[in-house]
Design a protein around this motif. Structure first.
Motif, short mmCIF file in Angstrom:
data_model
loop_
_atom_site.label_atom_id
_atom_site.label_comp_id
_atom_site.label_asym_id
_atom_site.label_seq_id
_atom_site.Cartn_x
_atom_site.Cartn_y
_atom_site.Cartn_z
N THR A 1 25.80 -102.45 -15.06
CA THR A 1 26.87 -103.40 -14.73
C THR A 1 27.47 -103.99 -16.00
OG1 THR A 1 25.76 -103.95 -12.66
CG2 THR A 1 27.40 -105.51 -13.46
N ILE A 2 26.62 -104.36 -16.93
CA ILE A 2 27.10 -104.91 -18.20
C ILE A 2 27.92 -103.88 -18.94
CG2 ILE A 2 26.37 -105.77 -20.46
CD1 ILE A 2 23.96 -107.03 -18.99
N SER A 3 27.45 -102.64 -18.96
CA SER A 3 28.17 -101.57 -19.64
C SER A 3 29.56 -101.36 -19.03
CB SER A 3 27.36 -100.28 -19.57
OG SER A 3 28.04 -99.24 -20.20
N ARG A 4 29.63 -101.34 -17.70
CA ARG A 4 30.93 -101.17 -17.04
C ARG A 4 31.86 -102.34 -17.33
NH1 ARG A 4 27.55 -99.23 -13.21
NH2 ARG A 4 27.53 -101.16 -12.01
N ARG A 5 31.31 -103.54 -17.35
CA ARG A 5 32.13 -104.72 -17.63
C ARG A 5 32.66 -104.71 -19.06
NH1 ARG A 5 29.40 -109.96 -14.66
NH2 ARG A 5 29.79 -109.26 -12.53
N THR A 6 31.80 -104.34 -20.01
CA THR A 6 32.27 -104.31 -21.40
C THR A 6 33.30 -103.19 -21.60
OG1 THR A 6 30.36 -102.98 -22.09
CG2 THR A 6 30.22 -105.37 -22.41
#
Length: 71
Positions: free
Chosen positions: A5-10
């Motif tokens: 999720t963090i990767s997609r958001r960044t």
């Protein structure tokens, strides 16, 4: 929060930033092709030296948003 999720958001944030910068550069007459490469090689010093990106300012932004500042 999951790492994916963090990767997609960044990734999404990066894409939004590149689109924003590309619009301003295009409006100013830039005709280059690889915006990411331009930013990575030519503009990185400007971005990293910008006082708005200092650690103190970023920590203040996080605090105002109620987020914990990393140690």
């Amino acid at each position: 929060m999951h790492e994916g999720t963090i990767s997609r958001r960044t990734d999404h944030l990066r894409d939004q930033c590149l689109e924003h910068i590309a619009k301003h550069l295009t409006d100013a007459g830039w005709t280059g092709e690889d915006l990411f490469e331009l930013i990575r090689t030519e503009m990185i010093g400007l971005l990293l030296d910008d006082p708005k990106l200092s650690i103190d300012v970023l920590a203040n932004i996080l605090t105002k948003k109620g987020k914990a500042v990393p140690a």
